[in-house]
Motif scaffolding. Structure first.
Motif, PDB file in Angstrom:
ATOM      1  N   ASP A 145       0.835  -1.191   0.000  1.00 41.54           N
ATOM      2  CA  ASP A 145       0.000   0.000   0.000  1.00 41.54           C
ATOM      3  C   ASP A 145       0.878   1.252   0.000  1.00 41.54           C
ATOM      4  O   ASP A 145       1.665   1.456   0.924  1.00 41.54           O
ATOM      5  CB  ASP A 145      -0.893  -0.017   1.244  1.00 41.54           C
ATOM      6  N   PRO A 146       0.748   2.104  -1.010  1.00 39.13           N
ATOM      7  CA  PRO A 146       1.569   3.331  -1.040  1.00 39.13           C
ATOM      8  C   PRO A 146       1.281   4.281   0.115  1.00 39.13           C
ATOM      9  O   PRO A 146       2.091   5.166   0.402  1.00 39.13           O
ATOM     10  CB  PRO A 146       1.196   3.971  -2.382  1.00 39.13           C
ATOM     11  N   ALA A 147       0.126   4.114   0.770  1.00 42.07           N
ATOM     12  CA  ALA A 147      -0.215   4.965   1.911  1.00 42.07           C
ATOM     13  C   ALA A 147      -0.212   4.159   3.204  1.00 42.07           C
ATOM     14  O   ALA A 147      -0.935   4.490   4.146  1.00 42.07           O
ATOM     15  CB  ALA A 147      -1.574   5.618   1.695  1.00 42.07           C
ATOM     16  N   ALA A 148       0.613   3.122   3.273  1.00 42.66           N
ATOM     17  CA  ALA A 148       0.626   2.234   4.434  1.00 42.66           C
ATOM     18  C   ALA A 148       1.097   2.961   5.685  1.00 42.66           C
ATOM     19  O   ALA A 148       1.970   3.829   5.630  1.00 42.66           O
ATOM     20  CB  ALA A 148       1.531   1.035   4.167  1.00 42.66           C
ATOM     21  N   ARG A 149       0.534   2.587   6.809  1.00 44.88           N
ATOM     22  CA  ARG A 149       1.005   3.110   8.096  1.00 44.88           C
ATOM     23  C   ARG A 149       2.284   2.413   8.534  1.00 44.88           C
ATOM     24  O   ARG A 149       3.046   2.955   9.338  1.00 44.88           O
ATOM     25  CB  ARG A 149      -0.060   2.912   9.179  1.00 44.88           C
ATOM     26  N   ASP A 183      -1.314  -6.864   2.337  1.00 41.87           N
ATOM     27  CA  ASP A 183      -1.589  -5.861   1.313  1.00 41.87           C
ATOM     28  C   ASP A 183      -1.828  -4.472   1.902  1.00 41.87           C
ATOM     29  O   ASP A 183      -1.922  -3.490   1.154  1.00 41.87           O
ATOM     30  CB  ASP A 183      -2.769  -6.276   0.436  1.00 41.87           C
ATOM     31  N   LYS A 184      -1.929  -4.367   3.235  1.00 41.20           N
ATOM     32  CA  LYS A 184      -2.061  -3.061   3.875  1.00 41.20           C
ATOM     33  C   LYS A 184      -0.714  -2.525   4.342  1.00 41.20           C
ATOM     34  O   LYS A 184      -0.633  -1.401   4.854  1.00 41.20           O
ATOM     35  CB  LYS A 184      -3.012  -3.160   5.073  1.00 41.20           C
ATOM     36  N   LEU A 185       0.331  -3.325   4.179  1.00 35.83           N
ATOM     37  CA  LEU A 185       1.685  -2.915   4.535  1.00 35.83           C
ATOM     38  C   LEU A 185       2.431  -2.492   3.282  1.00 35.83           C
ATOM     39  O   LEU A 185       1.955  -2.676   2.157  1.00 35.83           O
ATOM     40  CB  LEU A 185       2.439  -4.075   5.197  1.00 35.83           C
ATOM     41  N   LEU A 238      10.512   5.882   1.613  1.00 37.05           N
ATOM     42  CA  LEU A 238       9.998   6.275   2.918  1.00 37.05           C
ATOM     43  C   LEU A 238       9.422   7.693   2.895  1.00 37.05           C
ATOM     44  O   LEU A 238       8.425   7.988   3.557  1.00 37.05           O
ATOM     45  CB  LEU A 238      11.099   6.171   3.968  1.00 37.05           C
ATOM     46  N   ALA A 239      10.058   8.577   2.130  1.00 36.09           N
ATOM     47  CA  ALA A 239       9.548   9.948   2.039  1.00 36.09           C
ATOM     48  C   ALA A 239       8.187   9.981   1.355  1.00 36.09           C
ATOM     49  O   ALA A 239       7.305  10.766   1.736  1.00 36.09           O
ATOM     50  CB  ALA A 239      10.545  10.822   1.283  1.00 36.09           C
ATOM     51  N   ILE A 240       7.993   9.144   0.349  1.00 33.89           N
ATOM     52  CA  ILE A 240       6.716   9.116  -0.372  1.00 33.89           C
ATOM     53  C   ILE A 240       5.622   8.491   0.488  1.00 33.89           C
ATOM     54  O   ILE A 240       4.509   9.020   0.598  1.00 33.89           O
ATOM     55  CB  ILE A 240       6.866   8.357  -1.698  1.00 33.89           C
ATOM     56  N   ILE A 241       5.916   7.368   1.113  1.00 37.23           N
ATOM     57  CA  ILE A 241       4.913   6.644   1.895  1.00 37.23           C
ATOM     58  C   ILE A 241       4.616   7.354   3.208  1.00 37.23           C
ATOM     59  O   ILE A 241       3.473   7.401   3.665  1.00 37.23           O
ATOM     60  CB  ILE A 241       5.387   5.196   2.148  1.00 37.23           C
ATOM     61  N   ASP A 242       5.652   7.898   3.841  1.00 36.31           N
ATOM     62  CA  ASP A 242       5.516   8.627   5.106  1.00 36.31           C
ATOM     63  C   ASP A 242       4.798   7.781   6.153  1.00 36.31           C
ATOM     64  O   ASP A 242       3.722   8.150   6.659  1.00 36.31           O
ATOM     65  CB  ASP A 242       4.754   9.936   4.876  1.00 36.31           C
ATOM     66  N   PRO A 243       5.387   6.652   6.551  1.00 33.37           N
ATOM     67  CA  PRO A 243       4.686   5.741   7.463  1.00 33.37           C
ATOM     68  C   PRO A 243       4.714   6.224   8.905  1.00 33.37           C
ATOM     69  O   PRO A 243       5.522   7.080   9.291  1.00 33.37           O
ATOM     70  CB  PRO A 243       5.490   4.434   7.309  1.00 33.37           C
TER      71      PRO A 243
END
Length: 290
Positions: free
Chosen positions: A133-137, A176-178, A210-215
């Motif tokens: 997921d590109p927006a994963a926590r 799939d959420k990671l 990491l900068a794009i996803i910003d977890p």
């Protein structure tokens, strides 16, 4: 003659007073008879104009109330009572996930064309960028691709990946959420440990991900992932059981699944790490260890 002279005298008097003509009176609809002569008498009162019709009242001014977070509600009165205006069409902004996915795609193309490490570039089948997921926590970071990953182009798909899937399921997470990636994007020949210059060459790509996803959270699986992300030389055994910071993300370090395949007794340690990790997220794990 007396009546004629009287009328002439009256007309002369009206003319002297400024009256130039007499208004005609509409005949009655039924008989057409003229009005009686008394209506023209000099002492007859002059008819007054009818009073003006009442004008409709002005429409009321609409007063709305705006809630304020800094004080009591305050009334707001429009400048004019204008008809409602059509609001411009609101175009929904693209969801953050779509933008992040596009940015990751651009970065993955750069990785696929990378030849910074000549040995790795000449021996790889393909680069292994990352999946999820590109927006994963939560982001999972491993060491480097193995033979199965090099063949399929996806991290953690071999035996170590199968064990990781069990850990994910036991931890009440969904793969799939990671977002899952590695320190290196190319397989080192013979699955050897990545060399420091290779890790340095690939660091730009990891930082970009990491900068794009910003977890919110990062889990480092194994020594290579933990030491390279944190810039540390401390052993993985000493880095366990505590949280670190990378940007705004909270970082937990634990053993790599491939290490667990060689040392099954360490599964207990990893399970304790995952209980600590999930407790920090507000989830109390009660399921048995994998």
């Amino acid at each position: 003659m007396t009546l004629r002279r009287a009328l002439q005298h009256q007309l002369q008097s009206w003319q002297a007073a400024g009256l130039t003509h007499l208004p005609r009176t509409r005949l009655a609809a039924t008989g057409g008879e003229p009005p009686p002569a008394a209506a023209l008498a000099p002492n007859a009162p002059v008819a007054q104009a009818p009073p003006p019709l009442p004008q409709p009242a002005a429409p009321p001014v609409v007063v709305s109330v705006v809630e304020s977070s800094t004080g009591p509600a305050r009334p707001v009165t429009p400048a004019a009572n204008e008809p409602p205006r059509a609001e411009p069409a609101v175009v929904a902004a693209a969801p953050p996930t779509a933008g992040r996915a596009a940015q990751l795609q651009v970065l993955s193309h750069q990785v696929a064309a990378c030849t910074r490490c000549p040995e790795l570039a000449s021996t790889r089948r393909q680069t292994v960028f990352g999946v999820g997921d590109p927006a994963a926590r939560i982001v999972f970071i491993g060491e480097a691709p193995g033979a199965d990953e090099d063949a399929q182009g996806e991290p953690f798909v071999g035996k170590a990946g199968q064990l990781l899937n069990k850990i994910i399921e036991a931890s009440q997470l969904q793969r799939d959420k990671l977002y899952i990636c590695n320190i290196l994007k190319c397989r080192p020949p013979g699955n050897r440990t990545p060399a420091p210059p290779e890790c340095a060459n690939c660091r730009e790509y990891l930082d970009g991900q990491l900068a794009i996803i910003d977890p919110d959270y990062i889990v480092c699986w194994g020594t290579v992932a933990a030491q390279n992300l944190l810039g540390s030389t401390v052993s993985i055994g000493q880095l366990r059981r505590k949280f670190f910071r990378h940007g705004r993300a909270r970082v937990l370090c634990t053993y790599h699944p491939s290490y667990l395949l060689r040392n099954p007794a360490a599964k207990k340690d990893v399970w304790e790490d995952m209980q600590l990790f999930m407790a920090d997220m507000g989830i109390d794990l009660k399921t048995p260890k994998p």
